[in-house]
Design a protein around this motif. Structure first.
Motif, PDB file in Angstrom:
ATOM      1  N   SER A 368       0.820  -1.200   0.000  1.00  0.00           N
ATOM      2  CA  SER A 368       0.000   0.000   0.000  1.00  0.00           C
ATOM      3  C   SER A 368       0.856   1.254   0.000  1.00  0.00           C
ATOM      4  CB  SER A 368      -0.929  -0.006   1.214  1.00  0.00           C
ATOM      5  OG  SER A 368      -1.730   1.141   1.227  1.00  0.00           O
ATOM      6  N   ARG A 369       2.003   1.168   0.634  1.00  0.00           N
ATOM      7  CA  ARG A 369       2.869   2.347   0.719  1.00  0.00           C
ATOM      8  C   ARG A 369       3.477   2.698  -0.638  1.00  0.00           C
ATOM      9  NH1 ARG A 369       4.181   0.332   6.053  1.00  0.00           N
ATOM     10  NH2 ARG A 369       5.880  -0.939   5.219  1.00  0.00           N
ATOM     11  N   LEU A 370       3.474   1.741  -1.571  1.00  0.00           N
ATOM     12  CA  LEU A 370       4.026   2.033  -2.892  1.00  0.00           C
ATOM     13  C   LEU A 370       3.148   3.002  -3.670  1.00  0.00           C
ATOM     14  CD1 LEU A 370       5.206  -1.521  -3.974  1.00  0.00           C
ATOM     15  CD2 LEU A 370       6.607   0.356  -3.114  1.00  0.00           C
ATOM     16  N   ARG A 371       1.821   2.881  -3.459  1.00  0.00           N
ATOM     17  CA  ARG A 371       0.867   3.793  -4.078  1.00  0.00           C
ATOM     18  C   ARG A 371       1.133   3.959  -5.575  1.00  0.00           C
ATOM     19  NH1 ARG A 371      -1.789   5.977   0.143  1.00  0.00           N
ATOM     20  NH2 ARG A 371      -0.714   6.046   2.138  1.00  0.00           N
ATOM     21  N   MET A 372       1.194   2.836  -6.290  1.00  0.00           N
ATOM     22  CA  MET A 372       1.512   2.894  -7.714  1.00  0.00           C
ATOM     23  C   MET A 372       0.481   3.688  -8.510  1.00  0.00           C
ATOM     24  SD  MET A 372       4.370   1.482  -8.239  1.00  0.00           S
ATOM     25  CE  MET A 372       4.318   1.362 -10.009  1.00  0.00           C
ATOM     26  N   ARG A 374      -0.982   6.365  -7.799  1.00  0.00           N
ATOM     27  CA  ARG A 374      -0.691   7.807  -7.778  1.00  0.00           C
ATOM     28  C   ARG A 374       0.406   8.170  -8.778  1.00  0.00           C
ATOM     29  NH1 ARG A 374      -1.061   9.609  -1.379  1.00  0.00           N
ATOM     30  NH2 ARG A 374      -3.155   8.770  -1.011  1.00  0.00           N
ATOM     31  N   ILE A 375       1.293   7.217  -9.038  1.00  0.00           N
ATOM     32  CA  ILE A 375       2.356   7.485 -10.011  1.00  0.00           C
ATOM     33  C   ILE A 375       1.757   7.678 -11.395  1.00  0.00           C
ATOM     34  CG2 ILE A 375       4.366   6.492 -11.160  1.00  0.00           C
ATOM     35  CD1 ILE A 375       5.056   5.103  -8.551  1.00  0.00           C
ATOM     36  N   TRP A 376       0.835   6.773 -11.787  1.00  0.00           N
ATOM     37  CA  TRP A 376       0.236   6.878 -13.123  1.00  0.00           C
ATOM     38  C   TRP A 376      -0.617   8.141 -13.248  1.00  0.00           C
ATOM     39  CZ3 TRP A 376       3.432   3.915 -15.020  1.00  0.00           C
ATOM     40  CH2 TRP A 376       3.702   2.647 -14.519  1.00  0.00           C
ATOM     41  N   VAL A 377      -1.388   8.434 -12.219  1.00  0.00           N
ATOM     42  CA  VAL A 377      -2.190   9.661 -12.246  1.00  0.00           C
ATOM     43  C   VAL A 377      -1.279  10.880 -12.276  1.00  0.00           C
ATOM     44  CG1 VAL A 377      -3.865  11.053 -10.997  1.00  0.00           C
ATOM     45  CG2 VAL A 377      -4.153   8.584 -11.095  1.00  0.00           C
ATOM     46  N   GLY A 378      -0.192  10.828 -11.505  1.00  0.00           N
ATOM     47  CA  GLY A 378       0.754  11.943 -11.498  1.00  0.00           C
ATOM     48  C   GLY A 378       1.390  12.166 -12.857  1.00  0.00           C
ATOM     49  N   LEU A 379       1.732  11.078 -13.546  1.00  0.00           N
ATOM     50  CA  LEU A 379       2.286  11.206 -14.900  1.00  0.00           C
ATOM     51  C   LEU A 379       1.271  11.842 -15.844  1.00  0.00           C
ATOM     52  CD1 LEU A 379       4.158   7.795 -15.331  1.00  0.00           C
ATOM     53  CD2 LEU A 379       5.194  10.072 -15.270  1.00  0.00           C
ATOM     54  N   GLY A 380       0.020  11.433 -15.698  1.00  0.00           N
ATOM     55  CA  GLY A 380      -1.028  12.018 -16.532  1.00  0.00           C
ATOM     56  C   GLY A 380      -1.202  13.500 -16.265  1.00  0.00           C
ATOM     57  N   MET A 381      -1.182  13.890 -14.997  1.00  0.00           N
ATOM     58  CA  MET A 381      -1.326  15.310 -14.650  1.00  0.00           C
ATOM     59  C   MET A 381      -0.133  16.107 -15.163  1.00  0.00           C
ATOM     60  SD  MET A 381      -2.869  14.942 -10.776  1.00  0.00           S
ATOM     61  CE  MET A 381      -2.923  16.735 -10.534  1.00  0.00           C
ATOM     62  N   LEU A 382       1.055  15.508 -15.098  1.00  0.00           N
ATOM     63  CA  LEU A 382       2.241  16.170 -15.645  1.00  0.00           C
ATOM     64  C   LEU A 382       2.079  16.403 -17.141  1.00  0.00           C
ATOM     65  CD1 LEU A 382       5.149  17.208 -15.265  1.00  0.00           C
ATOM     66  CD2 LEU A 382       5.934  14.864 -15.674  1.00  0.00           C
ATOM     67  N   LEU A 383       1.531  15.408 -17.842  1.00  0.00           N
ATOM     68  CA  LEU A 383       1.286  15.554 -19.275  1.00  0.00           C
ATOM     69  C   LEU A 383       0.295  16.682 -19.547  1.00  0.00           C
ATOM     70  CD1 LEU A 383       1.765  14.381 -22.124  1.00  0.00           C
ATOM     71  CD2 LEU A 383      -0.153  12.830 -21.707  1.00  0.00           C
TER      72      LEU A 383
END
Length: 534
Positions: A368-372, A374-383
């Motif tokens: 759960s601490r990896l929160r993968m 959020r990484i994909w959503v974060g990449l999308g928001m960066l895009l």
């Protein structure tokens, strides 16, 4: 004392978060357009040029896009904002339809929220929210029709979804011929429901009536126009699809596929592409095992709505997406042709994303601490931020793909300077050898004049159906093209010429480079070399 950890706000208030996403992204899109961040794409300029001759249809598309642009340019004037404002409205409407359909109608508000997150972080949806192309209104009609299909399957005696389906069908056809694929999706969905013994009585009859009425209403203006113009629109579509090309093509070729599949990955981004295929593959399982009595298979045992949703989304994604994958082995397929399959694809992607978060939580605290997720959503928001903030990216011009869309405003000032340097600035016309440059000149040349498209051996366009400048014998002209090299026919049309290679700028940054030819004393001979190329 045991402290209960609050769940995230998007799980507690998904509708509120969805409203915030819709409002914020709509404001950003309006700001981007109103602040002049990007000159019109040439196709947008062409659709605007159509508004000056409103018709029942046009050479390459139906009339809806011209009607919408005409509506908003009447409000905002013949400006970039006027041309593109409908794209902002369409993007907002599409998001409302997606969340209302998934979150309220399908009773999955969290999935509806994740759908908005995925949609707003894919290049395809980002572009459709600021560029006024035919995919913009089609997206609204397609999403609306898809949700109506689900609505009538759960409320078959409610006549409203049938009325809305017919309306979406008519408007969608007026936007783009791709809407004609919707009846196939509807029939496939009905067959899936029948296979699962979930098809409501009377639904198919009402559905077919709605689709038939919408098709007739939407297609009739297009048919009348084509009958008046030697069916050139239908010939054009058949030529693009590779079924009526004057040049014989091999049945199977492999050189087109890598380019096409690469473009598809780029349209949705690599990470969402993987999630989308994972969600689509899972939804496809519904078609493998028919429902027998009350027995259901693992994973869908207690949720009849999930069966309907999987049937609908897989029917709306796989056939259309798969058809263009297969057809890309025969002819060139434009990347946006499969765009409507991604309406269901984005929901399937969101469902895979939602399940990935649940799987991580169920796997234990360590994972759960990896929160993968959020990484994909974060990449999308960066895009999202990078695409809307591309004017501030410190990229060399050769690595910035947006450069080729910039520089028209600067070119307009240069053209005005050249026009005023001619003996009689009032007797100067503009033209090019390609329809896209001709359209952009119509919008950006001084005074937004009527422009012309010379035929030095090319495919037909809308400009070939409109008057040509033979009556301007003795006038001077300004010709613009993207590449170097001047056609010999061009030199034969005028008494003298001067070639200028001009590098434009946009907000003090490099823009596109053009070849400008200043021509003197038109002899009245206009080239025509189409040879039935549609």
């Amino acid at each position: 004392m045991i402290l209960l950890q609050k769940s995230p706000i998007w799980e507690r208030q998904p509708a509120l978060c969805a409203a915030a996403i819709i409002a914020l992204t709509t404001i950003v899109r309006f700001w981007f357009i109103a602040s002049g961040q990007l000159d019109l794409v040439q196709d947008e300029a062409q659709y605007w040029d159509w508004t000056r001759r409103l018709q029942l249809s046009y050479y390459s598309k139906g009339p809806l896009i011209a009607w919408l642009i005409s509506l908003w340019t009447a409000v905002f004037g013949d400006t970039e904002l006027g041309v593109r404002f409908a794209a902002v409205i369409n993007s907002c409407l599409a998001q409302i339809i997606l969340y209302t359909g998934v979150g309220h109608l399908m009773r999955r508000p969290l999935l509806g929220l994740w759908t908005l997150v995925v949609a707003n972080t894919t290049p395809l949806f980002i572009a459709s929210g600021i560029l006024m192309t035919t995919d913009s209104p089609l997206l609204v009609c397609w999403a609306g029709a898809m949700m109506c299909l689900y609505w009538m399957s759960v409320s078959p005696r409610n006549y409203l979804p049938y009325v809305l389906l017919g309306t979406a069908m008519a408007l969608g056809i007026l936007a783009k011929y791709m809407m004609l694929a919707m009846p196939g999706i509807a029939i496939l969905y009905a067959l899936g429901l029948r296979r699962q013994r979930m098809l409501p009585e009377g639904m198919v009859t009402r559905m077919l009536i709605a689709l038939g009425a919408g098709t007739v209403i939407g297609f009739l203006p297009i048919l009348i126009w084509n009958m008046q113009n030697d069916f050139v629109g239908f010939r054009h579509v058949a030529g693009l699809a590779g079924v009526a090309s004057p040049d014989p093509k091999p049945l199977i070729r492999f050189d087109r596929f890598p380019e096409y599949i690469g473009a598809q990955i780029g349209l949705v981004s690599p990470w969402w592409f993987v999630f989308m295929l994972a969600g689509a593959w899972r939804a496809l399982r519904v078609w493998r095992i028919p429902r027998s009595g009350r027995d259901m298979y693992s994973g869908l045992r207690n949720d009849m709505n999930e069966v309907r949703q999987s049937l609908l989304f897989s029917a709306a994604f796989w056939p259309l997406w798969g058809f263009f994958i297969i057809w890309s082995f025969h002819t060139r397929i434009y990347p946006n042709w499969s765009a409507m399959s991604y309406v269901a694809g984005m929901i399937l992607c969101a469902s895979a994303l939602e399940r990935s978060g649940q799987a991580v939580r169920e796997a234990g605290k360590r994972l759960s601490r990896l929160r993968m997720r959020r990484i994909w959503v974060g990449l999308g928001m960066l895009l999202f931020v990078l695409l809307y903030g591309q004017n501030w990216l410190p990229l060399p011009s050769k690595y910035n793909p947006a450069v080729r869309l910039k520089g028209w405003t600067d070119l307009s000032h240069k053209l005005e300077e050249l026009q005023n340097s001619l003996p009689d600035p009032q007797k100067v016309f503009y033209f090019s050898k390609s329809y896209d440059i001709t359209a952009a000149l119509a919008f950006y040349a001084p005074g937004q004049p009527v422009t012309y498209c010379a035929d030095f051996g090319r495919r037909m366009s809308q400009y070939d159906l409109w008057p040509t400048p033979e009556d301007k014998k003795g006038w001077d002209a300004i010709y613009v093209q993207k590449d170097n090299g001047i056609k010999p026919q061009l030199k034969e049309m005028f008494a003298s010429y001067e070639v200028i290679r001009y590098k434009t700028t946009h907000r003090d940054a490099p823009g596109r480079e053009f070849t400008i030819v200043v021509l003197r004393d038109f002899n009245g001979k206009w080239p025509r070399e189409q040879q039935e190329r549609y």
